[in-house]
Structure formats: C-alpha cells, structure tokens
Design a protein around this motif. Structure first.
Motif, PDB file in Angstrom:
ATOM      1  N   VAL A 223      48.056 -24.919   7.432  1.00  0.00           N
ATOM      2  CA  VAL A 223      46.978 -24.971   6.437  1.00  0.00           C
ATOM      3  C   VAL A 223      45.640 -24.713   7.118  1.00  0.00           C
ATOM      4  CG1 VAL A 223      45.798 -26.412   4.735  1.00  0.00           C
ATOM      5  CG2 VAL A 223      48.293 -26.538   4.966  1.00  0.00           C
ATOM      6  N   ASP A 224      45.432 -25.336   8.286  1.00  0.00           N
ATOM      7  CA  ASP A 224      44.179 -25.132   9.026  1.00  0.00           C
ATOM      8  C   ASP A 224      44.001 -23.666   9.407  1.00  0.00           C
ATOM      9  OD1 ASP A 224      43.652 -27.832   8.849  1.00  0.00           O
ATOM     10  OD2 ASP A 224      44.440 -28.310  10.847  1.00  0.00           O
ATOM     11  N   GLU A 225      45.082 -23.012   9.792  1.00  0.00           N
ATOM     12  CA  GLU A 225      45.002 -21.600  10.173  1.00  0.00           C
ATOM     13  C   GLU A 225      44.556 -20.742   8.994  1.00  0.00           C
ATOM     14  OE1 GLU A 225      47.970 -18.059  11.830  1.00  0.00           O
ATOM     15  OE2 GLU A 225      48.591 -20.171  11.941  1.00  0.00           O
ATOM     16  N   GLN A 226      45.085 -21.048   7.802  1.00  0.00           N
ATOM     17  CA  GLN A 226      44.667 -20.310   6.614  1.00  0.00           C
ATOM     18  C   GLN A 226      43.206 -20.580   6.273  1.00  0.00           C
ATOM     19  OE1 GLN A 226      46.468 -18.017   4.756  1.00  0.00           O
ATOM     20  NE2 GLN A 226      47.927 -18.180   6.454  1.00  0.00           N
ATOM     21  N   LEU A 227      42.763 -21.821   6.462  1.00  0.00           N
ATOM     22  CA  LEU A 227      41.354 -22.145   6.206  1.00  0.00           C
ATOM     23  C   LEU A 227      40.444 -21.398   7.170  1.00  0.00           C
ATOM     24  CD1 LEU A 227      41.506 -25.991   5.474  1.00  0.00           C
ATOM     25  CD2 LEU A 227      40.703 -24.216   3.912  1.00  0.00           C
ATOM     26  N   GLU A 228      40.863 -21.274   8.430  1.00  0.00           N
ATOM     27  CA  GLU A 228      40.052 -20.540   9.393  1.00  0.00           C
ATOM     28  C   GLU A 228      39.938 -19.070   9.002  1.00  0.00           C
ATOM     29  OE1 GLU A 228      38.157 -21.439  12.095  1.00  0.00           O
ATOM     30  OE2 GLU A 228      38.495 -23.389  11.147  1.00  0.00           O
ATOM     31  N   THR A 229      41.039 -18.517   8.521  1.00  0.00           N
ATOM     32  CA  THR A 229      40.999 -17.124   8.061  1.00  0.00           C
ATOM     33  C   THR A 229      40.036 -16.975   6.892  1.00  0.00           C
ATOM     34  OG1 THR A 229      43.300 -16.790   8.743  1.00  0.00           O
ATOM     35  CG2 THR A 229      42.396 -15.225   7.165  1.00  0.00           C
ATOM     36  N   LEU A 230      40.050 -17.961   5.996  1.00  0.00           N
ATOM     37  CA  LEU A 230      39.134 -17.934   4.852  1.00  0.00           C
ATOM     38  C   LEU A 230      37.684 -18.073   5.313  1.00  0.00           C
ATOM     39  CD1 LEU A 230      39.366 -17.666   1.788  1.00  0.00           C
ATOM     40  CD2 LEU A 230      39.424 -20.169   1.631  1.00  0.00           C
ATOM     41  N   ARG A 231      37.457 -18.908   6.306  1.00  0.00           N
ATOM     42  CA  ARG A 231      36.099 -19.044   6.853  1.00  0.00           C
ATOM     43  C   ARG A 231      35.617 -17.726   7.447  1.00  0.00           C
ATOM     44  NH1 ARG A 231      35.671 -23.463  11.183  1.00  0.00           N
ATOM     45  NH2 ARG A 231      33.420 -23.225  10.849  1.00  0.00           N
ATOM     46  N   GLU A 232      36.518 -17.022   8.128  1.00  0.00           N
ATOM     47  CA  GLU A 232      36.162 -15.729   8.714  1.00  0.00           C
ATOM     48  C   GLU A 232      35.700 -14.753   7.625  1.00  0.00           C
ATOM     49  OE1 GLU A 232      36.039 -14.516  11.759  1.00  0.00           O
ATOM     50  OE2 GLU A 232      36.894 -16.146  12.950  1.00  0.00           O
ATOM     51  N   ARG A 233      36.349 -14.799   6.481  1.00  0.00           N
ATOM     52  CA  ARG A 233      35.989 -13.890   5.392  1.00  0.00           C
ATOM     53  C   ARG A 233      34.602 -14.192   4.843  1.00  0.00           C
ATOM     54  NH1 ARG A 233      40.641 -14.215   1.100  1.00  0.00           N
ATOM     55  NH2 ARG A 233      39.023 -13.077  -0.058  1.00  0.00           N
ATOM     56  N   PHE A 234      34.182 -15.440   4.918  1.00  0.00           N
ATOM     57  CA  PHE A 234      32.879 -15.836   4.370  1.00  0.00           C
ATOM     58  C   PHE A 234      31.843 -16.076   5.470  1.00  0.00           C
ATOM     59  CE2 PHE A 234      35.645 -16.582   0.809  1.00  0.00           C
ATOM     60  CZ  PHE A 234      34.859 -16.332  -0.301  1.00  0.00           C
ATOM     61  N   ALA A 235      32.120 -15.564   6.660  1.00  0.00           N
ATOM     62  CA  ALA A 235      31.183 -15.756   7.769  1.00  0.00           C
ATOM     63  C   ALA A 235      29.910 -14.929   7.548  1.00  0.00           C
ATOM     64  CB  ALA A 235      31.841 -15.350   9.085  1.00  0.00           C
ATOM     65  N   GLU A 236      28.799 -15.460   8.027  1.00  0.00           N
ATOM     66  CA  GLU A 236      27.540 -14.722   8.022  1.00  0.00           C
ATOM     67  C   GLU A 236      27.405 -13.988   9.344  1.00  0.00           C
ATOM     68  OE1 GLU A 236      24.340 -17.357   7.258  1.00  0.00           O
ATOM     69  OE2 GLU A 236      25.006 -17.879   5.217  1.00  0.00           O
ATOM     70  N   VAL A 237      26.961 -12.731   9.273  1.00  0.00           N
ATOM     71  CA  VAL A 237      26.852 -11.887  10.459  1.00  0.00           C
ATOM     72  C   VAL A 237      25.387 -11.492  10.651  1.00  0.00           C
ATOM     73  CG1 VAL A 237      27.602  -9.756  11.565  1.00  0.00           C
ATOM     74  CG2 VAL A 237      29.194 -11.013  10.100  1.00  0.00           C
ATOM     75  N   ASP A 238      24.862 -11.788  11.833  1.00  0.00           N
ATOM     76  CA  ASP A 238      23.465 -11.465  12.146  1.00  0.00           C
ATOM     77  C   ASP A 238      23.404 -10.675  13.445  1.00  0.00           C
ATOM     78  OD1 ASP A 238      22.219 -13.020   9.953  1.00  0.00           O
ATOM     79  OD2 ASP A 238      23.069 -14.742  11.029  1.00  0.00           O
ATOM     80  N   GLU A 239      22.536  -9.659  13.444  1.00  0.00           N
ATOM     81  CA  GLU A 239      22.349  -8.863  14.650  1.00  0.00           C
ATOM     82  C   GLU A 239      21.562  -9.673  15.677  1.00  0.00           C
ATOM     83  OE1 GLU A 239      20.389  -4.566  15.916  1.00  0.00           O
ATOM     84  OE2 GLU A 239      20.980  -4.936  13.812  1.00  0.00           O
TER      85      GLU A 239
END
Length: 576
Positions: A223-239
């Motif tokens: 379950v934690d692994e799936q949550l981490e994948t979901l977090r990656e999808r909603f990550a903020e990306v800054d230069e």
C-alpha cells in the motif's frame, strides 16, 4: 488430387483430404477463427451419389445455432436414395493410428464413372448435343477411359472414406495416407487408408481435487508503495541552479551513433529525464549525476538487445543538459487524499488502495488456481498423443514467434535473445507446451462428452465478444469471419472446454480462499441478498412519491426519449 499411375496399377495414390475427409482447408484465417484441432466445419462434406449435402456444422454434436451465426436448413428434406454401405475393417497400428480397409461394390463404382462422365460432358461442346448431355461413349472417345477413371476416383474415394470413418466411429486428426488397390466398374473398389485418430480412453473422475488457494493477501508495504507512486504523480517540479543528483529531472538533447553513423530515430530534443530511472541506458544515470545546465558530455554503452537493427551493438551517446529540476513530494495527509482522489481522509485513500490491490491479487490468484486444479486433474490420466496434433500446436507457436519478429523488424534469433532464451531452449519448451496443450484438449473433450455442460446461444455471443476484444476487432467482423470460414464448431469446442474446467474447479476442495463476503465486498461475486433492478426501480419510484414527485415522469433507458430526443439515463444508487 489423385496422382500417379492409372487405377488398378498397384501404385500408391496419396490423396490430400482434410483430416475429417473433407476438401483441404481454406487459406489461413485469424486465430479467432481457427480450430485447436484443425477441423473446419461448415464446408459441404463430400457425399455419395444421390444423397443430400448437409453442412458439417449441422451434424456436429452440441452445436447451438443462433444469430448471427445461424445455419439455415430446409424445413422439408426431399426423399433420398441410400446407397449400399461400404464394407470396412480396421487394423490398429498404434494407440493413435489405424489402417482402414474399404471395399465398395461395382454398382457404386459404375455410378461414380457415370457421374464423372456427366461432369466432363459439361466441359465440351459436341455437335448435336446440349452441354452436359452427350452420351458417355462419346465422352470416352473425347477424353479417354483413363481420364474418366481418374476423375471418378478423385471424387468418389473421399465419399467412401468418409462413410468408412462414420461406420467405424473414428475421429481422425490428420490427413490419411490412401493406397488405392483397385478401382474399376467390374470389380468395384478396394483401398486402404492409414490415419491418426483421437485416442480412446475413459475420462477420470473430476471430483475431490484438493488444492491451496494461491497467496492473495496485501501487506502495508505494498500500500505504501502505491501511495509513493501517487505522490510522484502529484509532485511539484521546480527548476534549480545546481548540479543534478539522483531523483532530479533534467531536460536533455540526445544523439546516438553506431560505428560513426548517427541513428536519426534515436535523436531526441527537450526530453525530460529522471536520473536513476534507467530509461535510456544505466550508464546515463551515472554520467548525469553532478552535471549542470549547459553541460555536454558523451559516453559509450551497449544498445538494448531488442533495439531494431542495432540491438546489442556498442554506441556513443552525446547528451546536452538544458536545465535541472527538483521534485517536491506532497505530504501524506488528508489534503493530499482529497486532491489525489476525492476521499476526505488519508485513511479512506489507503483503504481504497488496499481494496484495489486485493481485487487484482485475488483475480490473478483465481486464474492461477484454475491452472493448478487443471494440472492436478490431468495428472490423473495418461493419454497417448497424436503426433499430428503435437506438430500442429508447435507450428502455431513458431508462426506466432515469426510474426512477432516481423512486427518489430527483428530476426527470430533477436527476439529470442531479447526474451533471454535460445533457439534450442525455445524448441524444447515448445515441445513441452505442445504436449500439455494437446493432452488438456483431449482430456477436457472426453470429460465434456461425459458431463455435457449446458450451452446457451448467449455463450457464443460472449465468446465472440471475447475474441473481438483480444484481436481489437468489431464483434460483427469476428462473427462474419467465423461464419465465412465455417469455424463455429471450433468456437463451440473452446466454450465447452472452458465450461468443463469450471465444473472441475467447482468440484475441487480449496483451502485458504477469500470468503464469499470478501468477494462480494470487492465486487468479485454477486450479492444474493441485493435487490434486483425491478426492486431498485420500485424503491426509486417510492422515494419520488414520498418527495411529492410524479413517478410517471420517470424516464427509463431504452423505453422513452428525453426532451432532446436522446434516451435519458436513470442513475440508480449502487449501480455503475
């Protein structure tokens, strides 16, 4: 076609019949329309002179006809003259091969000669006679007795062979080797046919198989692994203005050269790449760490084995870093649950992820369970396997491999290398799989004949839909192929085997399976206590009356049109 010396010469005449005595099969069709045992029902079977021709599929046992694959048979069958049966004897060569000896009386052979003469008469125009009406003596003068005999034998031997098969109740699985010893109007016909057949055996009892249900539970780490994948999808990306590290994103331009030649298909610009993902080659992840915007670097590495044309070759990669970006992952809290999924709390999101994983895991386990139970059942009996069926199954896998290689523009050897196997290993595994497949088919067919599972017209429709989805084709096109190629019996055979496996599974004793309540909760089983659609509709109307609304204004899909002329869909609570 018959070939060789004239009849009665004693030479061997090999006839290329279909494996059930019919004409050779039509050109290959998509896998959806092919039979696992090579039968191609639906063609008109060769029939003795004076008899009616009936589509083979109509004679096939257990075939249910219904739209869109109905076979139309006249309601009134004219009286037919039954010819004298052929005389047959059977010699068992081995458990899957027999040698038929067939004798036909002179009267029937003469009828075959007369019929051949009439057919040849249609091909010529003789003065004073309408096409097809010239007497036989003139046809003999025109073509010669040998041509008439050859034509008669080609047409008649297949009829006699089919009669002999039916008389002895044999089920051939390959083309016969036919040796015509005699074929003339005075002495009749005598020939032998050696052919492989389905072995005769008793299907073993299918009850009482004990098996453990495969592991299906889901732990917190998954379950934690799936949550981490979901977090990656909603990550903020800054230069950022710093050197890149593992987990950072970099925007790159990439070129690849092999033996001094640039691979234009491999050139990319402004591609976003995550360091550590291994998405290009593992060495890129090593080389990119520490690089900054504006840096250009090159390195040598090996192309993947499945890379078209150049798989496995050494290549030079040139990379320009345009910028470095840093990812910031959101916190695992209620706000994230609402943003990512619409749930009010992270606990609800975790529960939904767990249920989704459970559902998938149980479905995979159910599929594996069927395999385990079938394997245990097949182990209860030893069956001799016809070499022709084994060879056909192996050829089909080899064909699939060659087709796969062609799709990717690779050689068969390159595909096997990409799969981590060799030609020798493939052929060894192919032979083992063929033995397993053919044995399963023979045993399931034998058990199906004993259990006689119920076959409904809807089963055929569902099978057509399944093939349509597998082959990405419209169901109507699949149905048309099946009807045109006459492979409805093969389709029915697949359905009956699947239903037979269902009965074996239902009779097994399974330990460690999820409870019925868990299956219902996950949507993997129907709830016997759930109200049906009529009850749900009545409940909706009752609620409308309680709210002061007129139930007669309720629009039911498919029964009435909405204000715009389109059917308005009623949303029933609890239904998708």
């Amino acid at each position: 076609m018959l070939g060789g010396a004239p009849p009665g010469s004693g030479d061997v005449h090999l006839i290329a019949f279909g494996r059930d005595g019919s004409d050779p099969p039509a050109p290959e069709v998509p896998a959806v329309a092919r039979s696992s045992d090579g039968h191609h029902g639906g063609d008109l079977e060769p029939s003795p002179a004076g008899t009616a021709q009936v589509p083979r599929a109509v004679r096939h046992p257990r075939v249910v006809h219904g739209p869109p694959l109905a076979y139309r048979v006249p309601s009134v069958v004219p009286a037919i003259r039954i010819p004298t049966p052929v005389k047959t004897s059977v010699e068992t060569v081995d458990p899957v091969t027999v040698k038929l000896t067939v004798e036909v009386e002179p009267k029937r052979v003469k009828q075959a000669f007369d019929k051949a003469a009439r057919e040849l008469a249609k091909e010529v125009s003789l003065p004073g006679f309408r096409p097809g009406k010239a007497p036989r003596r003139l046809i003999e003068q025109r073509f010669g007795q040998g041509v008439i005999a050859q034509t008669a034998m080609e047409a008649a031997i297949s009829d006699y062979y089919v009669e002999a098969l039916r008389s002895e109740e044999l089920d051939p699985v390959a083309q016969p080797e036919v040796d015509v010893e005699n074929f003339d109007e005075q002495d009749g016909c005598t020939f032998t046919a050696q052919v492989e057949i389905r072995p005769q055996f008793e299907a073993p009892d299918h009850t009482g198989i004990e098996v453990d249900f495969p592991e299906w539970d889901v732990d917190d780490d998954e379950v934690d692994e799936q949550l981490e994948t979901l977090r990656e999808r909603f990550a903020e990306v800054d230069e950022v203005e710093r050197a890149a590290g593992t987990g950072d994103l970099i925007t790159i331009d990439l070129t690849v050269e092999v033996e001094g030649e640039e691979l234009t298909d491999a050139t990319v610009e402004d591609a976003l790449y995550e360091i550590g993902s291994g998405g290009v080659t593992p060495k890129l992840d090593e080389e990119a760490v520490g690089k900054q915007a504006g840096d250009t670097f090159a390195y040598d590495d090996t192309l993947p084995p499945d890379y078209p044309e150049h798989g496995g070759k050494e290549a030079t990669f040139t990379v320009t870093v345009k910028d470095v970006r840093e990812k910031t992952l959101p916190d695992l809290d209620d706000d994230f649950a609402t943003t990512a999924s619409g749930f009010d709390s992270i606990q609800e999101l975790r529960a939904d992820i767990r249920n989704s994983l459970l559902k998938r895991r149980i479905q995979e386990a159910q599929h594996e369970l069927r395999g385990r139970i079938l394997e245990a059942y097949l182990a209860r009996v030893d069956v001799p396997l016809p070499p022709a069926m084994l060879e056909e199954d192996k050829e089909q896998r080899e064909h699939n491999l060659a087709h796969q290689a062609e799709q990717y523009g690779l050689s068969v050897e390159q595909v096997l290398e990409a799969q981590g196997t060799s030609r020798e290993e493939f052929e060894e595994n192919n032979a083992k799989q063929a033995e397993q497949t053919v044995k399963a088919q023979l045993v399931l067919d034998a058990l199906s004949a004993k259990l006689q599972p119920q076959l409904d017209p809807s089963d055929i429709d569902q099978e057509i839909m399944r093939h349509a989805q597998t082959n990405s084709m419209p169901p109507e096109e699949v149905a048309q192929i099946i009807q045109q190629q006459g492979t409805l019996p093969a389709l029915v055979g697949d359905i009956m085997r699947r239903k037979t496996i269902d009965e074996i599974v239902d009779a097994a004793e399974i330990d460690g399976a999820p409870s019925e309540e868990q299956l219902i909760e996950l949507g993997l089983a129907e709830d016997p206590d759930a109200p049906d659609e009529d009850e749900q509709m009545a409940a909706v109307k009752e609620a409308m009356e309680a709210a002061g609304a007129d139930p007669s204004t309720l629009i039911v899909p498919g029964q009435d049109d909405g204000p715009d002329g389109d059917p308005s869909e009623l949303i029933v609570p609890g239904k998708d």
